[in-house]
Write an enzyme that holds these catalytic residues in place. Structure first.
Site, PDB file in Angstrom:
ATOM      1  N   ASP A   1      11.755 -11.928 -21.881  1.00 27.57           N
ATOM      2  CA  ASP A   1      10.545 -11.727 -22.684  1.00 27.57           C
ATOM      3  C   ASP A   1       9.795 -13.041 -22.874  1.00 27.57           C
ATOM      4  O   ASP A   1      10.330 -14.136 -22.667  1.00 27.57           O
ATOM      5  CB  ASP A   1      10.926 -11.122 -24.042  1.00 27.57           C
ATOM      6  CG  ASP A   1       9.876 -10.146 -24.559  1.00 27.57           C
ATOM      7  OD1 ASP A   1       8.705 -10.255 -24.154  1.00 27.57           O
ATOM      8  OD2 ASP A   1      10.230  -9.276 -25.371  1.00 27.57           O
TER       9      ASP A   1
ATOM     10  N   ASP B   1       4.416  -2.646 -24.226  1.00 30.82           N
ATOM     11  CA  ASP B   1       5.314  -2.322 -25.338  1.00 30.82           C
ATOM     12  C   ASP B   1       5.051  -0.927 -25.886  1.00 30.82           C
ATOM     13  O   ASP B   1       5.804  -0.436 -26.723  1.00 30.82           O
ATOM     14  CB  ASP B   1       5.141  -3.337 -26.475  1.00 30.82           C
ATOM     15  CG  ASP B   1       5.933  -4.611 -26.241  1.00 30.82           C
ATOM     16  OD1 ASP B   1       6.840  -4.594 -25.386  1.00 30.82           O
ATOM     17  OD2 ASP B   1       5.648  -5.629 -26.903  1.00 30.82           O
TER      18      ASP B   1
END
Length: 731
Positions: free
Chosen positions: A459, A523
């Site tokens: 990430d 997301d």
């Protein structure tokens, strides 16, 4: 010097040297093997203009009187000041070609600058172009910009690019091409949620399957610009460049700077033709998705069904709970179990712990081994979330090495230097600092060496704003250092796959995808949002590289509620998985979910190898997209295509009418049937609003590919935010 002509897959690139510099005469439709005398293309010279023809150079330059954006901007720095040798007159010194590749060198002895250009027209028609500028002088030369550009034909009058934000990445926008410059600037220090993955110019109204299109993509994960530049004589260039900070690249004598690659494609059959060119390139890479033979992993490994724990447990890491989740996942047919954020020291929320890449002993007294063994003993791979480029101030590493935190000042944090504002409670670790880079490498290397980890979800949750090293802008060096971190870890652990996640889809580009095996598209797992996000991500990136998960019934990010069938059909056309506490899925819904996992496994080879196709449907209340088997030879009884019929909103018309099924062999016969949801499925009654379905819906329809494409089939009346999966079988 003879013209250079590269040809591949219906595309020609012609470069002339008649003006003394390299000039792209044609980039577009294939011209055949024989070219005429290019002197016939000599343009007129208008009144009140330069008294000579102005070439549209491979490197447009002011010294040739190009009035648009020059390719190279920079100047020489001497003891007496800067700004010298600001305008080069580059002329071709050599041009060589081998097969579909070429190298062109242009130089200016007076200013001491040379630029070499490397071009490859790949087998599927995708052009790859990059430049390298070298300082041949005796004093430093500061590079402000070196752009890669290509001309488009005069009938390219519309521009399509993409924009977005967190949880709404890659949405299209259109505008007319007009005189002047349209610039898309990314100052995020990463690619950016609003970055345009595709920058396309085309003929009026170009669509999915019609119109001429010229498109580019800049393969760079840092600051950048993409632009269309139309000058007064009507010529248009499209291209891109790395956006360099003040004095970010200063070349010492003999030093060089190489641009990110610009990838470019031409299509006579709309946007789907552009997609074909990109997919052909991706899938021809030796390392594409499948592990290299040297890893000892099986060749042809299919993309495994994934379960990610984030929306199941968030930061609440409990071994018993996670083992229950793993048991439930394995029962459904999951093949990869990924432990998300929350496993390392001090990590109970998003305010602490980043940078301390040690397993939290209070949560995991025996390390991750008990969970990993529980996962692998059930036939699943184990994956782990990391965020190596970021740091919390509340962490042991930040307290020990505050000078490793990126700041705008040469005075680092420990001496009171100002830091950039926080983003999600985090800062950036300075990978340009060799000690900081080595620490991060050592920690991730130790995690992989000490645990049976097959997969990293990597990430990167903030922009790199006001980003500097030792008081100088350093996004360029940070991006290269991050690339090197990926490269070295992959070299040390070749069997580990890596996903690029960046607050969802903020680092999606061919630069990062050269180093990773998958990207997280967004997301947002809301299926309605994902329909658009995945369609435009898939314009460039093949579905096997795009993580696409079924989320909970009510979306974590939008609070929308959707039936399982809509969520599942959306997730099916990617690298399929779940981000959901599947322990809570019971009864009929669990059986439906298990069947969906089976459908993915049955069709993933087709989804991950076929051609993506998108019908041109007049109404925006109906979408039809899917994947058709590559090539025209499909055995009888084989699934030749899989389509999703999607209703994103209510329609103004009472019924959708006939919709064509594209991408099939015109002369072949096929059977079309709806396979999910089916009568008896829990979602079936919610999917339609109709007194009577179209005649073919119950028993299927048989017709030629030509008939199905040109006439189509009357489609059922779907409720908004519902979808139907169609299977096409070769007869």
């Amino acid at each position: 010097m003879d013209p250079l002509h590269l040809r591949s897959a219906g595309t020609s690139l012609v470069i002339s040297f008649d003006s003394g510099e390299a000039e792209v005469i044609h980039w577009g439709a294939d011209l055949g093997a024989t070219l005429p005398d290019l002197a016939i293309l000599t343009s007129p010279v208008p009144h009140s203009a330069i008294d000579a023809r102005v070439p549209a150079g491979l490197l447009p330059q002011a010294s040739s009187s190009w009035r648009g954006r020059p390719a190279l901007r920079g100047s020489r720095i001497t003891d007496g000041g800067s700004g010298l040798d600001f305008s080069s007159r580059l002329r071709t010194t050599s041009a060589t070609s081998e097969g579909s590749s070429a190298r062109i060198v242009q130089a200016d002895a007076d200013t001491g600058i040379s630029v070499s250009s490397n071009l490859t027209l790949h087998d599927g028609g995708l052009l790859e172009l990059r430049h390298t500028v070298t300082n041949e002088g005796t004093t430093p030369f500061q590079v402000d910009e070196l752009a890669t550009v290509l001309p488009v034909a005069p009938d390219a009058v519309e521009l399509l690019d993409l924009t977005g934000r967190w949880c709404r990445e890659r949405h299209p926008q259109r505008r007319a091409i007009q005189q002047g410059t349209w610039v898309r600037t990314g100052r995020h220090g990463r690619t950016g949620h609003d970055s345009s993955l595709l920058f396309a110019a085309g003929t009026p109204g170009f669509g999915n399957r019609h119109g001429k299109v010229w498109a580019t993509h800049l393969a760079w994960s840092g600051n950048h610009e993409q632009f269309a530049d139309t000058i007064g004589d009507g010529r248009t260039m499209i291209g891109g460049s790395e956006l360099l900070g003040p004095a970010e690249v200063v070349l010492a004598p003999g030093g060089s700077y190489t641009t990110p690659a610009l990838f470019a494609a031409y299509s006579e059959s709309g946007l789907d033709g552009i997609t074909d060119a990109f997919y052909s390139w991706f899938r021809s890479r030796p390392h594409h998705v499948l592990p290299a033979a040297s890893t000892g992993l099986p060749a042809g490994k299919p993309r495994p069904v994934v379960l990610n724990t984030w929306e199941a447990v968030y930061f609440d890491h409990n071994l018993d709970t996670l083992i229950e989740l793993a048991e439930s996942a394995a029962d459904l047919g999951v093949e990869r179990f990924v432990l998300d954020d929350g496993w390392f020291r001090g990590r109970r929320n998003d305010q602490a712990g980043l940078g301390d890449w040690y397993v939290d002993e209070t949560l995991w007294p025996n390390g991750l081994t008990p969970l990993i063994e529980a996962v692998t003993s059930r036939g699943m791979e184990f994956g782990l979330w990391v965020e190596p480029e970021m740091v919390n101030l509340d962490s042991d590493i930040a307290r020990a090495h505050p000078d490793w935190i990126v700041g705008p000042s040469a005075i680092q944090h420990k001496d009171g230097g100002r830091l950039p504002l926080e983003w999600r409670n985090q800062h950036i670790i300075d990978l340009v600092n060799p000690e900081a880079w080595q620490y991060i490498y050592d920690r991730i290397d130790a995690l992989l060496a000490g645990n049976n980890i097959s997969y990293l979800k990597w990430d990167q949750n903030r922009d790199l704003l006001e980003h500097g090293h030792a008081g100088r802008s350093s996004v360029h060096e940070q991006t290269l250092a991050a690339y090197r971190l990926f490269d070295e870890l992959r070299k040390a652990h070749p069997g580990v796959e890596i996903e690029s996640c960046s607050s969802g889809g903020a680092r999606v580009d061919l630069g990062i995808l050269e180093r990773t095996d998958r990207i997280w598209g967004s997301d947002c797992n809301d299926a309605l949002e994902r329909q658009t996000i995945q369609r435009w991500t898939g314009a460039v990136v093949p579905p096997e590289l795009v993580g696409s998960h079924i989320g909970p019934t009510t979306s974590h990010t939008t609070a929308r509620t959707h039936d399982l069938s809509f969520r599942a059909i959306t997730a099916l056309f990617g690298h399929f998985g779940m981000e959901w506490d599947v322990r809570s899925v019971q009864g009929e819904e669990r059986e439906e979910l298990r069947r969906l996992v089976g459908l993915y496994k049955e069709h993933r080879d087709l989804i991950h190898s076929g051609r993506r196709v998108h019908a041109d449907v007049a109404s925006d209340a109906l979408l039809l997209h899917g994947v058709a088997a590559a090539g025209t030879t499909v055995a009888e009884g084989t699934t030749a295509a899989l389509f999703a019929l999607v209703s994103p909103r209510t329609s103004a018309a009472e019924e959708p009418g006939r919709v064509g099924l594209p991408g099939l062999d015109a002369e072949r016969s096929y059977r079309v049937e709806a396979i999910f949801p089916a009568p008896g499925d829990a979602d079936y009654v919610h999917t339609f609003t109709q007194v009577q379905p179209p005649a073919w819906l119950s028993d299927g329809a048989a017709a030629s590919g030509r008939f199905l494409a040109e006439v189509g089939l009357p489609m059922p009346i779907l409720n908004p935010e519902h979808a139907l999966l169609l299977k096409v079988t070769a007869l």
